[in-house]
Design a protein around this motif. Sequence first.
Motif, PDB file in Angstrom:
ATOM      1  N   LEU A 145       0.735  -1.443   0.006  1.00  0.00           N
ATOM      2  CA  LEU A 145      -0.018   0.138  -0.134  1.00  0.00           C
ATOM      3  C   LEU A 145       0.942   1.401  -0.016  1.00  0.00           C
ATOM      4  O   LEU A 145       0.371   2.406  -0.077  1.00  0.00           O
ATOM      5  N   ALA A 146       2.015   1.362   0.134  1.00  0.00           N
ATOM      6  CA  ALA A 146       3.005   2.441   0.483  1.00  0.00           C
ATOM      7  C   ALA A 146       3.549   2.995  -0.832  1.00  0.00           C
ATOM      8  O   ALA A 146       3.889   4.117  -0.804  1.00  0.00           O
ATOM      9  N   THR A 147       3.557   2.356  -1.705  1.00  0.00           N
ATOM     10  CA  THR A 147       4.389   2.771  -3.034  1.00  0.00           C
ATOM     11  C   THR A 147       3.651   2.873  -4.317  1.00  0.00           C
ATOM     12  O   THR A 147       2.513   2.051  -4.569  1.00  0.00           O
ATOM     13  N   LYS A 148       4.089   3.779  -5.097  1.00  0.00           N
ATOM     14  CA  LYS A 148       3.439   4.015  -6.572  1.00  0.00           C
ATOM     15  C   LYS A 148       3.231   2.633  -7.386  1.00  0.00           C
ATOM     16  O   LYS A 148       2.199   2.463  -7.650  1.00  0.00           O
ATOM     17  N   VAL A 151       0.575   0.559  -5.549  1.00  0.00           N
ATOM     18  CA  VAL A 151      -0.687   0.988  -6.220  1.00  0.00           C
ATOM     19  C   VAL A 151      -1.212   0.586  -7.309  1.00  0.00           C
ATOM     20  O   VAL A 151      -2.340   0.283  -7.794  1.00  0.00           O
TER      21      VAL A 151
END
Lengths: 225, 225
Positions: A145-148, A151
């Motif tokens: 969920l943390a990175t481009k 996502v």
Amino acid sequence: MDTKHAVVLLSGGLDSATILAVAKSEDYLCHCLSFDYGQRNRHELEAAKRLAAGAASHTIMPIHLDHFGGSALTGDGEVPKNTETKGIPVTYVPARNTIFLSYALALAEIRNAEAVFIGVNSVDYSGYPDCRPEFIAAYQKMANLATKRGVEGDTVTIRAPLQNLTKSGIIAWGTSLGVDYSLTLTCYDPVGAEGLACGGCDSCRLRRQGFLEAGVDDPTRYAKK
Amino acid sequence: MDTKHAVVLLSGGLDSATILAVAKSEDYLCHCLSFDYGQRNRHELEAAKRLAAGAASHTIMPIHLDHFGGSALTGDGEVPKNTETKGIPVTYVPARNTIFLSYALALAEIRNAEAVFIGVNSVDYSGYPDCRPEFIAAYQKMANLATKRGVEGDTVTIRAPLQNLTKSGIIAWGTSLGVDYSLTLTCYDPVGAEGLACGGCDSCRLRRQGFLEAGVDDPTRYAKK
């Protein structure tokens, strides 16, 4: 075949040398990442440099945990010798693997790496909370969920291939992959300018016993046998 | 009453000034944590210092994301002006909040803080993956497993009190708590030695509109009106 990239957390110790060999054996181009966090053990970074010699890249990231204090590994306290570790060892560094993995995640995003290798294992997680399988699993979910890239559905996989192995199992596997363990250093408290292993700290004890159990000659240069 | 400690991630911007005020209003002793990550916006750190003046402590942690490259915020690229952000902005820094929260977690463990405050909000998370509520929730679960305190059942709570607020809502709340927003700087591309707000970047636009909607006089010193 497309080139595959991986970030490998490389401390310079036995475990990290093994995961580097595992990643290479899976045809990853390896971007090694070590941390200069004011650790008393400067020889460990020299070992990391030796191990990373054939890798695609090697970043030594200065981090400043010493600004915070709070652990034998970065302070001037005595390192315990010949003691059984019960509970969480005094050598615990707060949130260390969380910080290390976070930098690795950033590097993975930048290098388009599909995996991050970390050398946590079953011996370590008896004491350190951030070496346990449930920590790695929770980190994976957060990282998705943390990175481009996460996502966009292209997640970075946190690989902990040593997770369920004993020290002797790690040594046996690494030896089969051709790891030269004489290049590595795991001692908490190395001796002299050459950085010989003390032979007495918990880390040396576990290592020595691991070679014995694996039936592999121990190439470690000890200050005393 | 026992003293309560909190770590507050303090960028020097409007949002972080507000969460510092929120934490203080809940009687937390606040340990402010800012990062010197080679950002082009050096004036932001000066703003953080001004805001932290009355706090229990303020650590400016040097981190070296510039070793990795990959973002307008740390590079020399043009900062986009007067553009609507669609998808993930070019100003995205890989894994930035993951790294920032990880240092905050370490500091929380050392200071026995029971909470970490981070100023992510509903405007930010339209573009940045690591500002979304689901990221914060996943980070919380990971953090519970990452630390000695977490393992002992004494978890650190990740607080994102601005999560569901618009910029005007944040400004209204902060104003009621007495925040002096003239001390803050949010501009991506400040002008001149004084670091005046450019008035044209996405961050300035959102800020200006926020004051307008909140019905609060905008104390920001713009280079042009």
